[in-house]
Design an enzyme around this catalytic site. Structure first.
Site, PDB file in Angstrom:
ATOM      1  N   GLY A 278      -9.192   6.509   1.297  1.00  0.00           N
ATOM      2  CA  GLY A 278      -8.365   7.699   1.474  1.00  0.00           C
ATOM      3  C   GLY A 278      -9.039   8.982   1.935  1.00  0.00           C
ATOM      4  N   GLY A 279     -10.286   8.914   2.403  1.00  0.00           N
ATOM      5  CA  GLY A 279     -10.970  10.137   2.825  1.00  0.00           C
ATOM      6  C   GLY A 279     -12.053  10.567   1.851  1.00  0.00           C
TER       7      GLY A 279
ATOM      8  N   ARG B  30     -12.487   3.565   5.956  1.00  0.00           N
ATOM      9  CA  ARG B  30     -13.516   4.561   6.260  1.00  0.00           C
ATOM     10  C   ARG B  30     -14.765   4.410   5.387  1.00  0.00           C
ATOM     11  NH1 ARG B  30      -9.118   9.244   6.030  1.00  0.00           N
ATOM     12  NH2 ARG B  30      -8.073   7.541   4.943  1.00  0.00           N
TER      13      ARG B  30
ATOM     14  N   LYS C  55      -2.449  -2.103  -3.125  1.00  0.00           N
ATOM     15  CA  LYS C  55      -3.518  -1.296  -2.508  1.00  0.00           C
ATOM     16  C   LYS C  55      -3.173   0.179  -2.751  1.00  0.00           C
ATOM     17  CE  LYS C  55      -5.962  -0.290   1.783  1.00  0.00           C
ATOM     18  NZ  LYS C  55      -6.671  -0.867   2.907  1.00  0.00           N
TER      19      LYS C  55
ATOM     20  N   GLU D 140       0.842  -1.206   0.000  1.00  0.00           N
ATOM     21  CA  GLU D 140       0.000   0.000   0.000  1.00  0.00           C
ATOM     22  C   GLU D 140       0.871   1.247   0.000  1.00  0.00           C
ATOM     23  OE1 GLU D 140      -2.724   0.379   3.312  1.00  0.00           O
ATOM     24  OE2 GLU D 140      -3.613   2.210   2.500  1.00  0.00           O
TER      25      GLU D 140
END
Ligand code: 5MM
Length: 341
Positions: free
Chosen positions: A264-265, A294, A221, A179
């Site tokens: 990633g948000g 998330r 990733k 990642e």
């Protein structure tokens, strides 16, 4: 029968399935729990994760594996069943985060280097015994061009560490998820994200070859190619898909086991829409799915809020997001499905 790394990698990206990234370190899960007003204790973290792992519909149909944190891989459910056994009973594969976090890179203000190589061979042997068949290591590449971030040294050091980690995983019979996250937190535009991601992936695959890592037994990733959050611009899914696939065609070998994106948000729906657009433009040389933290969990956390009475609501929220991302991994998601839910 011995398990082949290639088979584990293929199972991780099986059609319409993806990973649940539930490997928040204690500091990160505390931040998530603070938002919903839940005290972070070993028991509350256990209850929360048990709620998701027992959401059978999601775990059986949409989730190929779960990335765990050291505490969770050793934890037992309220009834004494190891959490790993609950995951396996649902047909999913337990995995483990093995890095020990991103630390400031000495001499390069604003850059970080991910640590955790010391003693990793021994830790991997222990995790294999505990049931882990894949692992994860996250390198963090921030973008702040005004400060010269990221430096070439940061990109090279993180790629080298990822390659050493990946080689050790394969020696232990564990599939490495590599990642290299180019953060979307900055003020940069989408083309800057593309350029930094290109430098990062080019260096990563140079290092993986040099370390004799068997690419078929690895999963990438990555971040998507997307505008920075502080840029004030939103990238539409078609643009994200076009630039992300262009980048991968230029830098990612077709031989790898597959690709499982981080969120990633991005908002829940944005992460789903972008994954869907990427898959709708196929066929591509690799399977492309999700490994979201998330974007798979935010809705479940909000519905749960730490109350036993809300477990069914938390599970329903998790099942819904897993279902939407299952469809996106097949390029079959539609925004109307969100409204219907
Ligand atoms: C679930 O969050 C993971 C662990 O983060 P920390 O080490 O900071 O506690 C994180 O590595 C995660 O697996 C990836 O960033 C993908 O998660 P998102 O939320 O970006 O999809």
């Amino acid at each position: 029968m011995s398990e082949r790394l290639e088979d584990t990698a293929a199972a991780i990206v099986a059609d319409g399935k993806g990973l649940l990234a539930a490997d928040e370190s204690s500091g990160t899960i505390k931040k998530r729990f603070d938002v919903i007003g839940v005290e972070s204790t070993a028991d509350s973290r256990r209850d929360y994760r048990e709620m998701m792992f027992r959401a059978t519909e999601a775990m059986r149909k949409y989730i190929s594996g779960v990335i765990l944190y050291d505490e969770t891989i050793r934890q037992k459910a309220a009834d004494g069943t190891p959490l790993v056994d609950i995951i396996k009973a649902a047909g999913a594969i337990p995995g483990i985060k093995v890095d020990t976090g991103a630390k400031p890179l000495a001499g390069f203000p604003g850059d970080t280097i991910t640590e955790g190589l010391d003693g990793l061979r021994e830790r991997l042997a222990d995790y294999y015994k505990l049931g882990a068949r894949f692992a994860k290591w996250r390198a963090v590449i921030d973008i702040d061009l005004t400060r010269g971030v990221p430096s070439a040294t940061s990109i090279a050091s993180n790629a080298h560490a990822l390659a050493r980690y990946a080689a050790l995983c394969q020696e232990a019979g564990i599939v490495p998820i590599v990642e290299p996250e180019v953060l979307m937190d900055g003020a940069h535009d989408i083309d800057t994200c593309y350029e930094v991601s290109k430098a990062t992936l080019t260096k990563l695959y140079t290092e993986l070859y040099a370390a004799r890592v068997v690419l078929e037994g690895t999963i990438l990733k990555p971040n998507m190619v997307i505008s920075g959050k502080k840029s004030g611009k939103t990238s539409n899914p078609e643009e994200v898909a076009e630039k992300t696939i262009k980048l991968f065609r230029e830098t990612v070998p077709a031989a790898i086991g597959g690709i499982a994106f981080l969120s990633g948000g991005q908002s829940d729906e944005e992460a789903t829409a972008n994954l869907n657009a990427i898959n709708a433009t196929g066929p591509h040389p690799w399977k492309l799915t999700f490994s979201y933290g998330r974007a798979l969990q935010a809705a479940a956390q909000k519905a749960w809020r730490g109350k036993a009475a809300n477990v069914a609501a938390g599970q329903a929220a998790f099942v819904h997001r897993a279902h939407m991302n299952h469809l996106a991994a097949l390029g079959k998601w539609q925004p109307t499905l969100e409204q219907a839910a």
